[in-house]
Every structure is written in C-alpha cells, then in structure tokens.
Design a protein around this motif. Sequence first.
Motif, PDB file in Angstrom:
ATOM      1  N   GLN A 195      42.967  74.863 114.203  1.00  0.00           N
ATOM      2  CA  GLN A 195      42.652  76.290 114.317  1.00  0.00           C
ATOM      3  C   GLN A 195      42.330  76.625 115.766  1.00  0.00           C
ATOM      4  O   GLN A 195      41.637  75.874 116.451  1.00  0.00           O
ATOM      5  CB  GLN A 195      41.453  76.626 113.429  1.00  0.00           C
ATOM      6  N   VAL A 196      42.827  77.767 116.247  1.00  0.00           N
ATOM      7  CA  VAL A 196      42.554  78.218 117.606  1.00  0.00           C
ATOM      8  C   VAL A 196      41.686  79.473 117.522  1.00  0.00           C
ATOM      9  O   VAL A 196      42.079  80.461 116.920  1.00  0.00           O
ATOM     10  CB  VAL A 196      43.856  78.515 118.379  1.00  0.00           C
ATOM     11  N   ASP A 197      40.498  79.398 118.115  1.00  0.00           N
ATOM     12  CA  ASP A 197      39.550  80.502 118.047  1.00  0.00           C
ATOM     13  C   ASP A 197      39.462  81.262 119.362  1.00  0.00           C
ATOM     14  O   ASP A 197      39.784  80.730 120.431  1.00  0.00           O
ATOM     15  CB  ASP A 197      38.152  79.990 117.691  1.00  0.00           C
ATOM     16  N   GLU A 198      38.991  82.489 119.246  1.00  0.00           N
ATOM     17  CA  GLU A 198      38.665  83.336 120.396  1.00  0.00           C
ATOM     18  C   GLU A 198      37.214  83.748 120.229  1.00  0.00           C
ATOM     19  O   GLU A 198      36.781  84.070 119.121  1.00  0.00           O
ATOM     20  CB  GLU A 198      39.561  84.574 120.411  1.00  0.00           C
ATOM     21  N   TYR A 199      36.445  83.692 121.320  1.00  0.00           N
ATOM     22  CA  TYR A 199      35.040  84.061 121.271  1.00  0.00           C
ATOM     23  C   TYR A 199      34.738  85.083 122.366  1.00  0.00           C
ATOM     24  O   TYR A 199      35.322  85.014 123.453  1.00  0.00           O
ATOM     25  CB  TYR A 199      34.127  82.847 121.508  1.00  0.00           C
ATOM     26  N   PRO A 200      33.799  85.988 122.107  1.00  0.00           N
ATOM     27  CA  PRO A 200      33.324  86.855 123.185  1.00  0.00           C
ATOM     28  C   PRO A 200      32.717  85.969 124.289  1.00  0.00           C
ATOM     29  O   PRO A 200      32.027  84.985 123.994  1.00  0.00           O
ATOM     30  CB  PRO A 200      32.248  87.718 122.524  1.00  0.00           C
ATOM     31  N   ASP A 201      32.980  86.320 125.541  1.00  0.00           N
ATOM     32  CA  ASP A 201      32.448  85.507 126.642  1.00  0.00           C
ATOM     33  C   ASP A 201      30.926  85.446 126.639  1.00  0.00           C
ATOM     34  O   ASP A 201      30.345  84.462 127.094  1.00  0.00           O
ATOM     35  CB  ASP A 201      32.962  86.020 127.986  1.00  0.00           C
ATOM     36  N   GLU A 202      30.267  86.472 126.094  1.00  0.00           N
ATOM     37  CA  GLU A 202      28.807  86.432 126.040  1.00  0.00           C
ATOM     38  C   GLU A 202      28.301  85.364 125.065  1.00  0.00           C
ATOM     39  O   GLU A 202      27.132  84.981 125.137  1.00  0.00           O
ATOM     40  CB  GLU A 202      28.236  87.806 125.700  1.00  0.00           C
ATOM     41  N   ASP A 203      29.150  84.868 124.163  1.00  0.00           N
ATOM     42  CA  ASP A 203      28.761  83.819 123.215  1.00  0.00           C
ATOM     43  C   ASP A 203      29.184  82.424 123.659  1.00  0.00           C
ATOM     44  O   ASP A 203      29.051  81.459 122.901  1.00  0.00           O
ATOM     45  CB  ASP A 203      29.348  84.103 121.828  1.00  0.00           C
ATOM     46  N   THR A 204      29.716  82.329 124.864  1.00  0.00           N
ATOM     47  CA  THR A 204      30.093  81.034 125.444  1.00  0.00           C
ATOM     48  C   THR A 204      29.502  80.977 126.851  1.00  0.00           C
ATOM     49  O   THR A 204      28.990  81.979 127.362  1.00  0.00           O
ATOM     50  CB  THR A 204      31.623  80.862 125.508  1.00  0.00           C
ATOM     51  N   VAL A 205      29.568  79.810 127.466  1.00  0.00           N
ATOM     52  CA  VAL A 205      29.054  79.649 128.828  1.00  0.00           C
ATOM     53  C   VAL A 205      30.102  78.934 129.680  1.00  0.00           C
ATOM     54  O   VAL A 205      30.942  78.196 129.151  1.00  0.00           O
ATOM     55  CB  VAL A 205      27.719  78.874 128.847  1.00  0.00           C
ATOM     56  N   PRO A 206      30.045  79.131 131.007  1.00  0.00           N
ATOM     57  CA  PRO A 206      30.956  78.396 131.887  1.00  0.00           C
ATOM     58  C   PRO A 206      30.748  76.882 131.736  1.00  0.00           C
ATOM     59  O   PRO A 206      29.663  76.423 131.344  1.00  0.00           O
ATOM     60  CB  PRO A 206      30.558  78.870 133.285  1.00  0.00           C
ATOM     61  N   MET A 207      31.777  76.115 132.048  1.00  0.00           N
ATOM     62  CA  MET A 207      31.744  74.658 131.831  1.00  0.00           C
ATOM     63  C   MET A 207      30.557  73.966 132.491  1.00  0.00           C
ATOM     64  O   MET A 207      29.920  73.112 131.867  1.00  0.00           O
ATOM     65  CB  MET A 207      33.055  74.028 132.313  1.00  0.00           C
ATOM     66  N   ASP A 208      30.242  74.299 133.742  1.00  0.00           N
ATOM     67  CA  ASP A 208      29.114  73.637 134.412  1.00  0.00           C
ATOM     68  C   ASP A 208      27.816  73.836 133.647  1.00  0.00           C
ATOM     69  O   ASP A 208      27.024  72.915 133.497  1.00  0.00           O
ATOM     70  CB  ASP A 208      28.952  74.148 135.845  1.00  0.00           C
TER      71      ASP A 208
END
Length: 127
Positions: A89-102
Amino acid sequence: MLVIETWVMDDDGPVHVSSEMVLKALRSRIDSGRLETWLTSSSGRSLAFVTNAERAMVMLLEDESDPGEHAVDPGAEGASDGFVLSDGQVDEYPDEDTVPMDEAFRLVEHIVGTGSWPADARRVIDR
C-alpha cells in the motif's frame, strides 16, 4: 532498580537494536526499498517508522490496541506521498503529520536509547 528497555527490529527474524545502531539499520532498510519499519520493546511497546525517504511518520504505541502518539511538524504545508507500507500500500500524509528525515532519525534514536520522546519533540497524542 532501573530496568533498561530493549528494542527488537523484526527483519527476517528478530534483531536487537541499540540507539547506536538503529539509524544504520533504518538507512540500510531505506536503501533496499523497505520504507516501513516496526520496532518492539521488551515492555511490549511499538515504534513505527514509515518514510518516503524525504519525510517520515514516527509513531509510538503502548500496545496493539493503542492509537498512540506521533511526531508532527506544526505549520508544514501540503502533503507528501510515496510512503510504501510492507503490504505494498502507498500512503499520502499531510506534511504536518510527518517530520523531515533528520528529525525522524533523532526521534527514533532517542526513543530507542531512553524509552521516551525527547523533551523538545513535537507530537500529537492520538489516544
């Protein structure tokens, strides 16, 4: 008495990971196209890391039925896709619910090392 929580990454068999080695293990999985990783602690908690190699969803759950808590990036605009789960499955998330990799790597390393979020971690409790 202080009890140290240990973490296991189920990667074709349980592999114990420490805070010193968890980032290397995550990077190796990402490089091989495995973008979803679950770690389980000796106390039964779960730490989820799902990435599209630019941003990551980082979630900490107390048990299987717990909606948990997840890292956020307040004020981030837009959404990102390409978060490929292990079932395809490929998901899309609002950027506010994820964080940059570092930031995601910093959070995972701290949680595995201490059992808790860093004091300055921005997160939403979904319970």
